[in-house]
Design an enzyme around this catalytic site. Sequence first.
Site, PDB file in Angstrom:
ATOM      1  N   ASP A 107       0.808  -1.223   0.000  1.00 16.00           N
ATOM      2  CA  ASP A 107       0.000   0.000   0.000  1.00 16.00           C
ATOM      3  C   ASP A 107       0.840   1.272   0.000  1.00 16.00           C
ATOM      4  O   ASP A 107       0.327   2.349   0.313  1.00 16.00           O
ATOM      5  CB  ASP A 107      -0.974   0.005   1.184  1.00 16.00           C
ATOM      6  CG  ASP A 107      -2.142   0.950   0.970  1.00 16.00           C
ATOM      7  OD1 ASP A 107      -2.493   1.192  -0.202  1.00 16.00           O
ATOM      8  OD2 ASP A 107      -2.697   1.460   1.965  1.00 16.00           O
ATOM      9  N   ASP A 145      -3.540  -4.678  -5.343  1.00 10.95           N
ATOM     10  CA  ASP A 145      -2.868  -3.385  -5.576  1.00 10.95           C
ATOM     11  C   ASP A 145      -1.374  -3.485  -5.883  1.00 10.95           C
ATOM     12  O   ASP A 145      -0.759  -2.481  -6.259  1.00 10.95           O
ATOM     13  CB  ASP A 145      -3.048  -2.427  -4.387  1.00 10.95           C
ATOM     14  CG  ASP A 145      -4.491  -2.102  -4.092  1.00 10.95           C
ATOM     15  OD1 ASP A 145      -5.347  -2.307  -4.981  1.00 10.95           O
ATOM     16  OD2 ASP A 145      -4.785  -1.644  -2.969  1.00 10.95           O
ATOM     17  N   ASP A 292     -11.710   0.797   5.089  1.00 11.33           N
ATOM     18  CA  ASP A 292     -10.553   1.016   4.217  1.00 11.33           C
ATOM     19  C   ASP A 292      -9.439   1.767   4.944  1.00 11.33           C
ATOM     20  O   ASP A 292      -8.314   1.842   4.465  1.00 11.33           O
ATOM     21  CB  ASP A 292     -10.965   1.833   2.983  1.00 11.33           C
ATOM     22  CG  ASP A 292     -11.953   1.093   2.108  1.00 11.33           C
ATOM     23  OD1 ASP A 292     -11.751  -0.113   1.887  1.00 11.33           O
ATOM     24  OD2 ASP A 292     -12.919   1.719   1.631  1.00 11.33           O
TER      25      ASP A 292
END
Length: 318
Positions: A107, A145, A292
Site C-alpha cells: 500500500d 494493488d 478502508d
Amino acid sequence: MRIKTLGLLAASLLALVATPAQAADGNPLEKTNGFYVDPDANHAVWAGTHPGDTANKIKAAISTKAGARWFDKWRGDITKAVNDYTYAADVVDKLPILVAYNIPGRDCGGHSTGGAGDPRAYRDWISNFAGAIGGKPAVVIIEPDALAQLDCMPASERQTRLDLLKFAAEQFAAKAPNTWAYMDGGNSTWIPAATMADRLNAVGVKSIRGLAINVSNYKTTTDSANYGKAVSAALSSKYGYTKPFVVDTSRNGNGPKGEEWCNPAGRKLGTPSQIGGGAEMLLWVKVPGDSDGKCGIAPDVEAGKFDPNLALRLISGT
C-alpha cells in the site's frame, strides 16, 4: 511372463508419475458444491456478539454470503492458518476464497501499509501459503494493488516487487494443483489495459488461472468486465495467450462515486459470489463492513476493522 510383468509394472509407474500433471488442471468448481461462507468473518463475529435488529440485518444481508478471508502476518503461523481454513471448507465440500496480502512495502505507506519485512521473509511466507493449500480446492487472489501501485514505489525496488509476484504465481502453480489463483490487476480506471497486460505477463500470470479486477473498489461489474476483456485482449495481441478474470462485487452495487475510494458514502453491496455474471466469477473479495482506513464515513476506524455503520450503509446504499 517376467517381461509381461515388468511391462505392467512400468505402465503402473508411468500412470503414477502422470497423476500430478493431470491434477495440475484440477477445476476447483467441479470438486466443490458452492462457495464457503466464512463463519469467523469480522461481520459474523460482530453480529454473533451484538444481538439485536442491527445484527439480524447484517446476518441476513452479509454474514450468510460467501466472501474472501484475507491473510497477512496477523494470521500468525501461515501454514496452520491456511490449512485450517481450507480444510474446514473441504470438509463441507465448499470452495474457499483466500487473499494473499503480505507483499513488502504494501500500500505504499497508505492506510494498509505493512507486509513482510523483506523479500526472503515473503518468499517463505507465500511458499508456505501455497503449500498449506496443497491439493485442496481453493480460489486465491494474489496481492491486491501490488501491480497497480508499482509506479508509487522507488524505481530501485520495482523489479524486486515483480520478482516476488512471479515467485508467488510459481508457488501456487507448483504446490496447489486444485487452486485457481488470480493475480490482482487493479481496476478499470487505474492502469491502462495494455500496461497492465505487460505487468501481468512479467509476473507470470500465464502460469496461473488469471487476473482479478476491482478488488476493494466500486467500479461497476460491466466496466470491470470490459477492462478485464481489454487486458486479456492485450495479453493475446502481445504475448499470444488470453486469461479469464474475476471481479470483486462486494461493494459495487451503486457503482463508484467519482474516484473516491476510502469509505465513501452511498456505496452498496453488489452481486453475491457466483459463477459467471460477466466474468469467470463474481466474488465478494473485500469483506463488507471492514474499513478502508481512517477516512470517509469511518474516520476513526482503522483499515481492516469492522464497523456496523459501514455494513448498514452498504446494505441500504446510503
